[in-house]
Design a protein around this motif. Structure first.
Motif, mmCIF file in Angstrom:
data_model
loop_
_atom_site.group_PDB
_atom_site.id
_atom_site.type_symbol
_atom_site.label_atom_id
_atom_site.label_comp_id
_atom_site.label_asym_id
_atom_site.label_seq_id
_atom_site.Cartn_x
_atom_site.Cartn_y
_atom_site.Cartn_z
ATOM 1 N N UNK A 262 0.815 -1.215 0.000
ATOM 2 C CA UNK A 262 0.000 0.000 0.000
ATOM 3 C C UNK A 262 0.848 1.263 0.000
ATOM 4 N N UNK A 263 2.059 1.184 0.528
ATOM 5 C CA UNK A 263 2.868 2.390 0.719
ATOM 6 C C UNK A 263 4.046 2.516 -0.247
ATOM 7 N N UNK A 264 4.106 1.712 -1.273
ATOM 8 C CA UNK A 264 5.222 1.824 -2.224
ATOM 9 C C UNK A 264 5.235 3.185 -2.919
ATOM 10 N N UNK A 265 4.095 3.854 -2.999
ATOM 11 C CA UNK A 265 4.019 5.178 -3.629
ATOM 12 C C UNK A 265 4.819 6.222 -2.869
ATOM 13 N N UNK A 266 5.087 5.983 -1.598
ATOM 14 C CA UNK A 266 5.821 6.947 -0.769
ATOM 15 C C UNK A 266 7.239 7.151 -1.296
ATOM 16 N N UNK A 267 7.782 6.155 -1.961
ATOM 17 C CA UNK A 267 9.133 6.290 -2.508
ATOM 18 C C UNK A 267 9.217 7.392 -3.553
ATOM 19 N N UNK A 268 8.122 7.650 -4.247
ATOM 20 C CA UNK A 268 8.130 8.611 -5.346
ATOM 21 C C UNK A 268 7.216 9.808 -5.103
ATOM 22 N N UNK A 269 6.639 9.916 -3.924
ATOM 23 C CA UNK A 269 5.736 11.027 -3.671
ATOM 24 C C UNK A 269 5.065 10.911 -2.322
ATOM 25 N N UNK A 270 3.809 11.232 -2.318
ATOM 26 C CA UNK A 270 3.041 11.233 -1.075
ATOM 27 C C UNK A 270 2.297 9.925 -0.881
ATOM 28 N N UNK A 271 1.926 9.629 0.356
ATOM 29 C CA UNK A 271 1.175 8.398 0.608
ATOM 30 C C UNK A 271 -0.237 8.465 0.051
ATOM 31 N N UNK A 272 -0.710 7.343 -0.408
ATOM 32 C CA UNK A 272 -2.088 7.232 -0.881
ATOM 33 C C UNK A 272 -3.015 7.091 0.325
ATOM 34 N N UNK A 273 -4.317 7.250 0.132
ATOM 35 C CA UNK A 273 -5.249 6.993 1.236
ATOM 36 C C UNK A 273 -5.110 5.573 1.790
ATOM 37 N N UNK A 274 -4.841 4.598 0.930
ATOM 38 C CA UNK A 274 -4.666 3.221 1.387
ATOM 39 C C UNK A 274 -3.422 3.103 2.269
ATOM 40 N N UNK A 275 -2.361 3.815 1.910
ATOM 41 C CA UNK A 275 -1.144 3.797 2.706
ATOM 42 C C UNK A 275 -1.404 4.430 4.071
ATOM 43 N N UNK A 276 -2.069 5.567 4.096
ATOM 44 C CA UNK A 276 -2.378 6.212 5.375
ATOM 45 C C UNK A 276 -3.220 5.297 6.259
#
Length: 88
Positions: free
Chosen positions: A23-37
């Motif tokens: 869920x949090x792989x997007x954090x590497x390239x930007x902001x966290x998604x709602x799923x990551x939060x």
């Protein structure tokens, strides 16, 4: 199976970490998604902190990580120890 805490066993913790990483792989390239939060808010520190090794910390921007966790609505206490990280 070994107990990690009263509610989770080792297998459940492994699954929780897998879901969080996905869920949090997007954090590497930007902001966290709602799923990551969501994963950050429901994560059990008993499952996450043991895998925070000195080798992993070398790749983590700790101040950014703390801002992300707080931005997702999870409190990070001062001087909190999580694996090889101690918050300021």
């Amino acid at each position: 199976m070994s107990k990690v805490d009263a509610g989770l066993n080792a297998r459940q913790c492994k699954e929780e970490r897998r879901l969080s990483v996905g869920a949090c792989s997007s954090v590497l390239h930007g902001n966290p998604t709602p799923q990551c939060c969501y994963r950050i808010r429901v994560a059990h520190v008993e499952c996450v902190c043991p895998v925070i090794t000195p080798q992993l910390v070398a790749f983590i921007d700790v101040p950014r990580l703390i801002r992300i966790v707080q931005g997702c609505g999870r409190r990070v206490p001062r001087h909190f120890k999580c694996g090889s990280i101690t918050t300021p």
